[in-house]
Design a protein around this motif. Structure first.
Motif, mmCIF file in Angstrom:
data_model
loop_
_atom_site.group_PDB
_atom_site.id
_atom_site.type_symbol
_atom_site.label_atom_id
_atom_site.label_comp_id
_atom_site.label_asym_id
_atom_site.label_seq_id
_atom_site.Cartn_x
_atom_site.Cartn_y
_atom_site.Cartn_z
ATOM 1 N N PRO A 37 -49.347 -32.523 -42.675
ATOM 2 C CA PRO A 37 -49.989 -31.242 -42.374
ATOM 3 C C PRO A 37 -50.223 -31.043 -40.871
ATOM 4 C CG PRO A 37 -51.081 -32.296 -44.223
ATOM 5 C CD PRO A 37 -50.120 -33.297 -43.665
ATOM 6 N N ASP A 38 -50.319 -32.161 -40.126
ATOM 7 C CA ASP A 38 -50.579 -32.074 -38.686
ATOM 8 C C ASP A 38 -49.317 -32.025 -37.837
ATOM 9 O OD1 ASP A 38 -53.370 -32.126 -38.983
ATOM 10 O OD2 ASP A 38 -53.361 -34.308 -39.120
ATOM 11 N N GLY A 39 -48.154 -32.248 -38.450
ATOM 12 C CA GLY A 39 -46.922 -32.237 -37.685
ATOM 13 C C GLY A 39 -45.933 -33.233 -38.226
ATOM 14 N N VAL A 40 -45.044 -33.686 -37.358
ATOM 15 C CA VAL A 40 -43.968 -34.595 -37.748
ATOM 16 C C VAL A 40 -44.211 -35.940 -37.075
ATOM 17 C CG1 VAL A 40 -41.485 -35.008 -37.592
ATOM 18 C CG2 VAL A 40 -42.329 -32.714 -38.038
ATOM 19 N N ILE A 41 -44.018 -37.011 -37.844
ATOM 20 C CA ILE A 41 -44.147 -38.372 -37.314
ATOM 21 C C ILE A 41 -42.779 -39.035 -37.401
ATOM 22 C CG2 ILE A 41 -45.207 -40.641 -37.645
ATOM 23 C CD1 ILE A 41 -47.577 -39.171 -38.968
ATOM 24 N N LEU A 42 -42.333 -39.614 -36.289
ATOM 25 C CA LEU A 42 -41.094 -40.382 -36.261
ATOM 26 C C LEU A 42 -41.476 -41.849 -36.207
ATOM 27 C CD1 LEU A 42 -39.088 -38.404 -33.543
ATOM 28 C CD2 LEU A 42 -38.885 -38.206 -36.014
ATOM 29 N N ARG A 43 -40.901 -42.664 -37.115
ATOM 30 C CA ARG A 43 -41.162 -44.097 -37.127
ATOM 31 C C ARG A 43 -39.849 -44.843 -37.292
ATOM 32 N NH1 ARG A 43 -45.681 -42.954 -40.947
ATOM 33 N NH2 ARG A 43 -47.594 -43.252 -39.795
ATOM 34 N N THR A 44 -39.768 -46.022 -36.662
ATOM 35 C CA THR A 44 -38.638 -46.898 -36.941
ATOM 36 C C THR A 44 -38.851 -47.462 -38.339
ATOM 37 O OG1 THR A 44 -39.713 -48.873 -36.078
ATOM 38 C CG2 THR A 44 -38.416 -47.550 -34.499
ATOM 39 N N VAL A 45 -37.809 -48.057 -38.902
ATOM 40 C CA VAL A 45 -37.933 -48.660 -40.228
ATOM 41 C C VAL A 45 -38.994 -49.762 -40.193
ATOM 42 C CG1 VAL A 45 -36.706 -49.979 -41.998
ATOM 43 C CG2 VAL A 45 -35.586 -48.043 -40.888
ATOM 44 N N ALA A 46 -38.979 -50.589 -39.148
ATOM 45 C CA ALA A 46 -39.968 -51.667 -39.026
ATOM 46 C C ALA A 46 -41.390 -51.102 -38.956
ATOM 47 C CB ALA A 46 -39.678 -52.523 -37.802
#
Length: 81
Positions: A37-46
């Motif tokens: 709801p606050d936006g987009v989060i990008l994360r590596t698989v780890a």
């Protein structure tokens, strides 16, 4: 750190080299995209695995009955297997 990136008309964007290097993506790699709801989060698989483990620990700490084996046994019992 906040960095502005441009999205091309075909939907591509580039992460700055210094960020890719810090994330271990200098030679390429994958990111998982989580829409919140606050936006987009990008994360590596780890990072995603570590995040999931932290959430699991938060809800299962000190509860031996919260193991995967206990969960599966409960599901088998509920289904009459």
């Amino acid at each position: 750190m906040t960095v502005q990136v441009t999205i091309t008309p075909n939907g591509r964007m580039s992460l700055p080299a210094d960020i890719r290097k810090r994330l271990g993506l200098a030679g390429g790699g994958s990111l998982l995209v989580e829409e919140t709801p606050d936006g987009v989060i990008l994360r590596t698989v780890a990072q995603s695995i570590a995040h999931a483990q932290a959430l699991a620990k938060k809800y299962t700490a000190g509860k031996p009955e919260a193991s995967v084996d206990a969960f599966l046994a409960g599901r088998r019992e509920d289904s009459g297997e």
